[in-house]
Design an enzyme around this catalytic site. Structure first.
Site, PDB file in Angstrom:
ATOM      1  N   SER A 116      -8.740 -42.166  -1.975  1.00  0.00           N
ATOM      2  CA  SER A 116      -7.780 -42.719  -2.947  1.00  0.00           C
ATOM      3  C   SER A 116      -7.039 -43.913  -2.372  1.00  0.00           C
ATOM      4  O   SER A 116      -6.789 -43.983  -1.159  1.00  0.00           O
ATOM      5  CB  SER A 116      -6.768 -41.626  -3.302  1.00  0.00           C
ATOM      6  OG  SER A 116      -5.686 -42.181  -3.994  1.00  0.00           O
ATOM      7  N   TYR A 139      -0.139 -36.187  -1.519  1.00  0.00           N
ATOM      8  CA  TYR A 139      -1.533 -36.283  -1.975  1.00  0.00           C
ATOM      9  C   TYR A 139      -2.306 -37.302  -1.130  1.00  0.00           C
ATOM     10  O   TYR A 139      -3.390 -37.016  -0.603  1.00  0.00           O
ATOM     11  CB  TYR A 139      -1.553 -36.678  -3.464  1.00  0.00           C
ATOM     12  CG  TYR A 139      -2.871 -37.194  -3.949  1.00  0.00           C
ATOM     13  CD1 TYR A 139      -3.962 -36.343  -4.061  1.00  0.00           C
ATOM     14  CD2 TYR A 139      -3.035 -38.542  -4.285  1.00  0.00           C
ATOM     15  CE1 TYR A 139      -5.187 -36.822  -4.500  1.00  0.00           C
ATOM     16  CE2 TYR A 139      -4.248 -39.022  -4.729  1.00  0.00           C
ATOM     17  CZ  TYR A 139      -5.334 -38.164  -4.832  1.00  0.00           C
ATOM     18  OH  TYR A 139      -6.534 -38.640  -5.258  1.00  0.00           O
ATOM     19  N   LYS A 143      -5.633 -36.993   1.580  1.00  0.00           N
ATOM     20  CA  LYS A 143      -6.871 -37.794   1.501  1.00  0.00           C
ATOM     21  C   LYS A 143      -7.118 -38.506   2.833  1.00  0.00           C
ATOM     22  O   LYS A 143      -8.255 -38.598   3.304  1.00  0.00           O
ATOM     23  CB  LYS A 143      -6.778 -38.796   0.346  1.00  0.00           C
ATOM     24  CG  LYS A 143      -6.805 -38.137  -1.030  1.00  0.00           C
ATOM     25  CD  LYS A 143      -8.194 -37.633  -1.369  1.00  0.00           C
ATOM     26  CE  LYS A 143      -8.264 -36.798  -2.613  1.00  0.00           C
ATOM     27  NZ  LYS A 143      -9.604 -36.320  -2.935  1.00  0.00           N
TER      28      LYS A 143
END
Ligand code: UDP
Length: 325
Positions: A116, A139, A143
């Site tokens: 991402s 988040y 990643k």
């Protein structure tokens, strides 16, 4: 060739599965349907299982000859990741660890990982792959942690990997067969479309005091089918490579930025419906601007996105959303 698609019932995963099937690949899906949809499962071979479930994964790898893995299964909501970071580490990092262990055990050499743009944090746009990584949300940290795990696993076990750092996935398959459908919707374009459909009264704009030309956040929206084609290019590159331990990191974006206000205007123009908006506080973890440079993958893998106009992207999303039950 048989490809395992984890998260194959999800938004991007189901578009990937359709693309693979269209190109003649066999597909095995692992998806626990916690966020995915049963009707988006397009492959015959489907394991309804959490990728952290050792028993189920052991069975999957035993029963199928897997030639490559495309790994989407993850939680992906920035806001939620700030409230429940450990849920994100457990699912996104531990889940990938399990997949890598099975890949090593079964001698599977190629994995494409759904990373991402959130790994970059506040890097100045347009962002190239060699920009610093400093996520502003949990988040993005998960990643980045997985990218690092892939690097070390690649060195130790000779695994090839591609980490594809997506900017904002948008739109739906042109057939209208699958699209962006979640149990709880938090994303800008589907919410704006739901306002157009009268399902939601108004769109909350999360902050109009960012350091951008109109004060709202700027993002780079890329069509989900263009994302799918990039994954296959990366997988084919690895499959055709003689050497082991290939590491590829690529951005996937349209290289154009749109503010939240501009997206609202584009949605009005596509749907021909007025969208009521209200300014709300900033959402925790949101960087002001994220725009990709995607030169690297265009040059090295010949990736050529088909959707270059934001209204065309929104139109595909609109066609799906109007019919969505
Ligand atoms: N956004 C918004 N209202 C919403 C949903 C999103 O203003 O109801 C904003 C959000 O703050 C971000 C942009 O729209 O700046 C895109 O958010 P989205 O959740 O679609 O994707 P993300 O950038 O989080 O991956």
């Amino acid at each position: 060739m048989s490809i395992l698609v984890t998260g194959g019932a999800g938004y991007i995963g189901s578009h990937m599965v359709l693309h693979l099937l269209e190109k003649g690949y066999e597909v095995v899906i692992a998806d626990d349907l916690s966020t995915g949809n049963k009707e988006a499962v397009l492959a015959n071979k489907f394991y309804q299982a959490d990728i952290k479930d050792e028993k189920a994964m052991a069975r999957l790898f035993k029963e199928n000859q897997i030639d490559g893995v495309i790994h989407f299964a993850a939680f992906s909501l920035i806001g939620e990741s700030m409230q429940e970071p450990l849920k994100y580490y457990e699912n996104n990092v531990t889940g990938t660890l399990r997949i890598l262990k099975y890949m090593d055990e079964y001698g599977i050499k190629n994995i494409v990982f759904s990373s991402s743009a959130a790994v970059y944090g506040e890097s100045p746009s347009p962002i190239k792959e060699n920009a610093g990584t400093n996520p502003t949300n949990a988040y993005g940290e998960t990643k980045l942690a997985v990218e690092k795990m892939l690097k070390w696993a690649s060195k130790a076990y000779g695994i090839n990997f591609a980490a594809l750092r997506y900017f904002n996935a948008a739109g739906s398959h042109v057939s209208g067969r699958i699209g962006e459908k979640r149990k709880i919707e938090t994303h800008l374009i589907p919410i704006a479309l739901d306002v157009a459909l009268g399902k939601i009264e108004e769109l909350l704009i999360f902050g109009d005091d960012y350091d951008t030309f109109d004060g709202t956040c700027i993002r780079d929206y890329i069509h989900v089918s263009d994302l799918a084609s990039a994954h296959l290019l990366a997988l084919e590159k690895m499959a055709n490579e003689k050497k082991c331990g290939l590491n590829m990191i690529y951005n996937l974006g349209s290289e154009k930025g749109f503010s939240v206000n501009q997206i609202v205007e584009a949605v009005k123009s596509v749907t021909e419906v007025n969208i009521r908006t209200e300014i709300a506080p900033r959402r925790s973890g949101d960087p002001a601007v994220l725009i990709a440079s995607s030169e690297k993958i265009k040059k090295e893998l010949g990736w050529a996105p088909q959707y270059t106009d934001i209204r065309d992207i929104i139109s595909t999303a609109w066609e799906f959303r109007k019919k969505m039950r």
